[in-house]
Scaffold this active site. Structure first.
Site, PDB file in Angstrom:
ATOM      1  CG  PHE A 142      -0.428  -0.006   2.472  1.00  0.00           C
ATOM      2  CD1 PHE A 142      -0.185   1.109   3.433  1.00  0.00           C
ATOM      3  CD2 PHE A 142       0.181  -1.150   3.127  1.00  0.00           C
ATOM      4  CE1 PHE A 142       0.384   1.328   4.429  1.00  0.00           C
ATOM      5  CE2 PHE A 142       0.600  -1.350   4.580  1.00  0.00           C
ATOM      6  CZ  PHE A 142       0.898   0.002   4.829  1.00  0.00           C
ATOM      7  CB  CYS A 143       1.966   3.803  -2.009  1.00  0.00           C
ATOM      8  SG  CYS A 143       0.774   3.854  -3.232  1.00  0.00           S
ATOM      9  CB  THR A 144       0.134   8.261  -0.079  1.00  0.00           C
ATOM     10  OG1 THR A 144       1.063   8.142   0.723  1.00  0.00           O
ATOM     11  CG2 THR A 144      -1.036   9.527   0.073  1.00  0.00           C
TER      12      THR A 144
ATOM     13  CB  ILE B 268      -3.268   5.582   2.532  1.00  0.00           C
ATOM     14  CG1 ILE B 268      -2.523   4.298   2.889  1.00  0.00           C
ATOM     15  CG2 ILE B 268      -3.795   5.982   3.934  1.00  0.00           C
ATOM     16  CD1 ILE B 268      -0.987   4.681   3.142  1.00  0.00           C
TER      17      ILE B 268
END
Ligand code: ZN
Length: 201
Positions: free
Chosen positions: A74-76, A103
């Protein structure tokens, strides 16, 4: 130099089942992984890469640590983790999926009561950080070093509004601080006049 991104050899379309919608994620492994603050340190592995181009080399050096484990990326914003997930599929990793939309999508769609996210997510716009429902968070930016500062940082002796924070207190000297103080004064004056101060340090 980092190895260039290689396209996955297998058909990526047939493997996009590795997508997870935010709502599905909370019932799966990501719900555990998401239980981290934005330092992303607790339970999550941060490859500390500056761009996706560095990820293949990082994976080469670290893949032994992951064995046959399930991997959730996951990342922003959901772009980098999608690329890295495709890359891992191309590398033959079987059990990998990622948080679709990142996110930010998770915070937008999953209600606070059901969310496993703790803390705020840093964003690179005027909001500095956001929480559930993408409400503006509680962080401000240090005007000297541009790093996010929390309410707790502001109680530290090293904090001076617009001049320094606990993280950059050793990075600038007194000459710099004189400039920063002057700039802060101008910002305050401009605010008092109802104008927005636009300027460089
Ligand atoms: Zn600072």
């Amino acid at each position: 130099m980092a190895a260039p991104y290689r396209r996955p050899q297998r058909n990526p379309v047939s493997r996009t089942t590795s997508y997870e919608q935010p709502g599905v994620c909370r019932r799966r492994a990501v719900s555990r992984l998401l239980k981290v603050h934005d330092r992303r340190g607790e339970g999550a592995v941060d490859p500390v890469t500056k761009s996706f181009g560095e990820f293949p080399a990082w994976w080469e050096a670290n893949k032994a640590r992951f064995g046959n484990k399930k991997i959730a990326m996951f990342c922003t914003g959901g772009i980098r983790c999608e690329k890295s997930t495709n890359f891992l599929i191309g590398e033959g990793v079987e059990d990998v999926f990622h948080l679709k939309g990142g996110i930010l999508k998770y915070l937008e769609e999953v209600p606070a009561e059901e969310s496993r996210w703790e803390g705020e997510c840093f964003v690179f716009d005027g909001r500095v950080s956001v929480g559930h429902g993408l409400e503006e968070g509680t962080y401000d930016l240090c005007h000297a070093c541009r790093r996010p500062i929390s309410d707790e940082d502001k109680t530290q002796p090293a904090y001076e509004e617009g001049v320094c924070c606990p993280r950059c207190v050793d990075e600038y000297d007194e000459d710099d601080r004189v400039r920063f103080r002057e700039r802060q004064k101008q910002i305050k004056l401009a605010k008092a006049r109802g104008k927005i101060h636009i300027g460089t340090p």
